[in-house]
Design a protein around this motif. Structure first.
Motif, PDB file in Angstrom:
ATOM      1  N   GLN A 166       3.838   4.512   0.372  1.00  0.00           N
ATOM      2  CA  GLN A 166       4.282   4.732  -0.998  1.00  0.00           C
ATOM      3  C   GLN A 166       3.429   3.899  -1.960  1.00  0.00           C
ATOM      4  N   LEU A 167       3.018   4.518  -3.041  1.00  0.00           N
ATOM      5  CA  LEU A 167       2.106   3.891  -3.990  1.00  0.00           C
ATOM      6  C   LEU A 167       2.832   3.502  -5.271  1.00  0.00           C
ATOM      7  N   ALA A 168       2.334   2.462  -5.899  1.00  0.00           N
ATOM      8  CA  ALA A 168       2.943   1.958  -7.121  1.00  0.00           C
ATOM      9  C   ALA A 168       2.482   2.761  -8.340  1.00  0.00           C
ATOM     10  N   TYR A 169       3.147   2.541  -9.440  1.00  0.00           N
ATOM     11  CA  TYR A 169       2.777   3.171 -10.716  1.00  0.00           C
ATOM     12  C   TYR A 169       1.581   2.416 -11.290  1.00  0.00           C
ATOM     13  N   LEU A 170       0.412   3.047 -11.197  1.00  0.00           N
ATOM     14  CA  LEU A 170      -0.836   2.443 -11.667  1.00  0.00           C
ATOM     15  C   LEU A 170      -1.586   3.474 -12.507  1.00  0.00           C
ATOM     16  N   PRO A 171      -1.522   3.376 -13.825  1.00  0.00           N
ATOM     17  CA  PRO A 171      -2.139   4.385 -14.698  1.00  0.00           C
ATOM     18  C   PRO A 171      -3.626   4.589 -14.472  1.00  0.00           C
ATOM     19  N   GLN A 172      -4.331   3.580 -13.950  1.00  0.00           N
ATOM     20  CA  GLN A 172      -5.756   3.751 -13.709  1.00  0.00           C
ATOM     21  C   GLN A 172      -6.034   4.737 -12.581  1.00  0.00           C
ATOM     22  N   ARG A 173      -5.009   5.109 -11.834  1.00  0.00           N
ATOM     23  CA  ARG A 173      -5.184   6.041 -10.719  1.00  0.00           C
ATOM     24  C   ARG A 173      -4.870   7.486 -11.087  1.00  0.00           C
ATOM     25  N   GLU A 233      -4.827  10.724 -14.260  1.00  0.00           N
ATOM     26  CA  GLU A 233      -5.205  11.231 -15.570  1.00  0.00           C
ATOM     27  C   GLU A 233      -4.008  11.775 -16.323  1.00  0.00           C
ATOM     28  N   ARG A 234      -3.011  12.256 -15.583  1.00  0.00           N
ATOM     29  CA  ARG A 234      -1.779  12.713 -16.215  1.00  0.00           C
ATOM     30  C   ARG A 234      -0.636  12.588 -15.237  1.00  0.00           C
ATOM     31  N   PHE A 235       0.544  12.333 -15.779  1.00  0.00           N
ATOM     32  CA  PHE A 235       1.768  12.229 -15.005  1.00  0.00           C
ATOM     33  C   PHE A 235       2.860  12.661 -15.982  1.00  0.00           C
ATOM     34  N   THR A 236       3.325  13.907 -15.851  1.00  0.00           N
ATOM     35  CA  THR A 236       4.173  14.495 -16.881  1.00  0.00           C
ATOM     36  C   THR A 236       5.433  15.094 -16.292  1.00  0.00           C
ATOM     37  N   VAL A 237       6.415  15.311 -17.176  1.00  0.00           N
ATOM     38  CA  VAL A 237       7.662  15.957 -16.793  1.00  0.00           C
ATOM     39  C   VAL A 237       8.004  16.987 -17.855  1.00  0.00           C
ATOM     40  N   ALA A 238       8.551  18.124 -17.421  1.00  0.00           N
ATOM     41  CA  ALA A 238       8.952  19.182 -18.341  1.00  0.00           C
ATOM     42  C   ALA A 238      10.256  19.795 -17.848  1.00  0.00           C
ATOM     43  N   ALA A 239      11.117  20.128 -18.808  1.00  0.00           N
ATOM     44  CA  ALA A 239      12.379  20.810 -18.508  1.00  0.00           C
ATOM     45  C   ALA A 239      12.718  21.674 -19.713  1.00  0.00           C
ATOM     46  N   GLY A 240      12.779  22.990 -19.506  1.00  0.00           N
ATOM     47  CA  GLY A 240      13.021  23.876 -20.629  1.00  0.00           C
ATOM     48  C   GLY A 240      11.918  23.742 -21.665  1.00  0.00           C
ATOM     49  N   MET A 241      12.284  23.491 -22.907  1.00  0.00           N
ATOM     50  CA  MET A 241      11.319  23.333 -23.990  1.00  0.00           C
ATOM     51  C   MET A 241      10.923  21.874 -24.201  1.00  0.00           C
ATOM     52  N   ASN A 255       5.551  12.336 -21.036  1.00  0.00           N
ATOM     53  CA  ASN A 255       4.815  11.609 -20.009  1.00  0.00           C
ATOM     54  C   ASN A 255       5.776  10.790 -19.162  1.00  0.00           C
ATOM     55  N   VAL A 256       5.452  10.670 -17.887  1.00  0.00           N
ATOM     56  CA  VAL A 256       6.203   9.780 -17.007  1.00  0.00           C
ATOM     57  C   VAL A 256       5.687   8.367 -17.238  1.00  0.00           C
ATOM     58  N   GLU A 257       6.555   7.504 -17.690  1.00  0.00           N
ATOM     59  CA  GLU A 257       6.174   6.121 -17.974  1.00  0.00           C
ATOM     60  C   GLU A 257       7.002   5.169 -17.123  1.00  0.00           C
ATOM     61  N   ASN A 258       6.385   4.047 -16.777  1.00  0.00           N
ATOM     62  CA  ASN A 258       7.049   3.066 -15.929  1.00  0.00           C
ATOM     63  C   ASN A 258       6.329   1.739 -16.104  1.00  0.00           C
ATOM     64  N   ARG A 259       6.870   0.702 -15.505  1.00  0.00           N
ATOM     65  CA  ARG A 259       6.219  -0.604 -15.543  1.00  0.00           C
ATOM     66  C   ARG A 259       4.987  -0.581 -14.640  1.00  0.00           C
ATOM     67  N   ARG A 306       7.672   0.406  -8.333  1.00  0.00           N
ATOM     68  CA  ARG A 306       8.037   1.340  -7.286  1.00  0.00           C
ATOM     69  C   ARG A 306       9.539   1.489  -7.302  1.00  0.00           C
ATOM     70  N   PRO A 307      10.053   2.727  -7.196  1.00  0.00           N
ATOM     71  CA  PRO A 307       9.262   3.941  -7.079  1.00  0.00           C
ATOM     72  C   PRO A 307       8.484   4.235  -8.361  1.00  0.00           C
ATOM     73  N   ALA A 308       7.352   4.884  -8.220  1.00  0.00           N
ATOM     74  CA  ALA A 308       6.498   5.141  -9.369  1.00  0.00           C
ATOM     75  C   ALA A 308       7.154   6.098 -10.352  1.00  0.00           C
ATOM     76  N   LEU A 309       7.957   7.008  -9.832  1.00  0.00           N
ATOM     77  CA  LEU A 309       8.701   7.936 -10.669  1.00  0.00           C
ATOM     78  C   LEU A 309      10.119   7.419 -10.816  1.00  0.00           C
ATOM     79  N   ASP A 310      10.532   7.111 -12.050  1.00  0.00           N
ATOM     80  CA  ASP A 310      11.869   6.582 -12.300  1.00  0.00           C
ATOM     81  C   ASP A 310      12.208   6.831 -13.764  1.00  0.00           C
ATOM     82  N   ILE A 311      12.702   8.035 -14.051  1.00  0.00           N
ATOM     83  CA  ILE A 311      12.918   8.459 -15.427  1.00  0.00           C
ATOM     84  C   ILE A 311      14.299   9.065 -15.595  1.00  0.00           C
TER      85      ILE A 311
END
Length: 272
Positions: free
Chosen positions: A55-62, A64-72, A76-80, A84-89
């Protein structure tokens, strides 16, 4: 131009894949594929094989995009940094959430010709030996650059919604909602590559049982890029496909690579 970063190194089922030829996949694995509106959507960025790995940590340098969409709604997926977990929204709304990840470029140096041939055969790249030699490339010490294009589907509340093309260079789009649709005849996925459907392509399906055991089967897309995958209630799935291509002259020089691979991954669960 992409930002470059060097990180750590007809549908029909075919026979189960021998473990010795498995490549390393990269995927988003939610801690739960269905959550309530007041819960968090959490998941790991995972690199490994046989639907298990590190399992990999949330590292923006790794990425180019990390996004979430639901309906309209989308964001962006943002974290510290390093979280870990890298996805926590928090969910954007009730319904199906489509989460997409595009990595920066990583590289791999092949020191053994047999490993490149084994990888190429496993991923169904025809005539690769002749193509490699015709390009005048060495059989050892050559470099592959690779990109990861990963998606996951998470149902929130009623889980209603549809997957869609998020703009990744290569991606699967689920034509059925795994949380709300009748999957007795399988779940259909459509493979896109550079905005066009990718027909007659190999699709690798990783099926994880509730006890953690994994079975791997190979499938193909039809002329419209569609593959109907057999799924079971209570199981989770990773769908994988890879494109191998000659890099552009600019990228070859900039990244010092001879080959380029683009990896598509899609994960989802099927409710009991």
């Amino acid at each position: 131009m992409r930002i470059l970063a060097i990180a750590f190194a007809l549908t029909a089922a075919l026979p189960v894949v021998p473990s010795q030829v498995l490549a390393h996949e990269f995927w988003i694995e939610p801690l739960s594929y269905q959550v309530q509106l007041d819960d968090m959507i959490s998941g790991e960025l995972t690199n490994g094989q046989e639907f298990a790995g590190a399992q990999l940590a949330y590292l923006p340098q790794r990425f180019e995009r990390f996004t979430v969409a639901a309906g309209m709604r989308q964001g962006n997926v943002e974290n510290r940094l390093g979280a870990r977990p890298a996805l926590d929204i928090a969910p954007l709304s009730e319904g199906l959430h489509v989460i997409s990840y595009q990595s920066t470029l990583s590289t791999l140096t092949y020191t053994e010709w047999a490993k490149f041939l084994g990888f190429s055969e496993h991923k169904d790249f025809a005539d690769i030996e002749a193509i490699h030699d015709a390009r005048g490339l060495p059989r050892e010490g050559f470099v592959e650059g690779y990109w990861r294009f990963s998606k996951t589907l998470v149902g929130v509340g009623n889980s209603i919604g549809r997957d869609f093309q998020t703009g990744l260079d290569i991606e699967f789009v689920a034509l059925d909602n795994p949380y709300t649709d009748d999957l007795s005849n399988g779940l259909r996925v459509q493979l896109y590559y550079l905005d066009d459907v990718r027909g007659d392509a190999q699709v690798e399906l990783f099926e994880k049982a509730p006890d953690g055991t994994v079975e791997i089967t190979l499938h193909r897309t039809d002329a419209e890029g569609i593959s109907t995958l057999p799924v079971k209630a209570g199981y989770s799935y990773l769908v994988d496909a890879v494109v191998l291509r000659e890099p552009s002259a600019e990228l070859a020089v900039e990244a010092d690579i001879e080959w380029e691979t683009l990896w598509a991954a899609l994960t989802f669960g099927v409710p009991e």
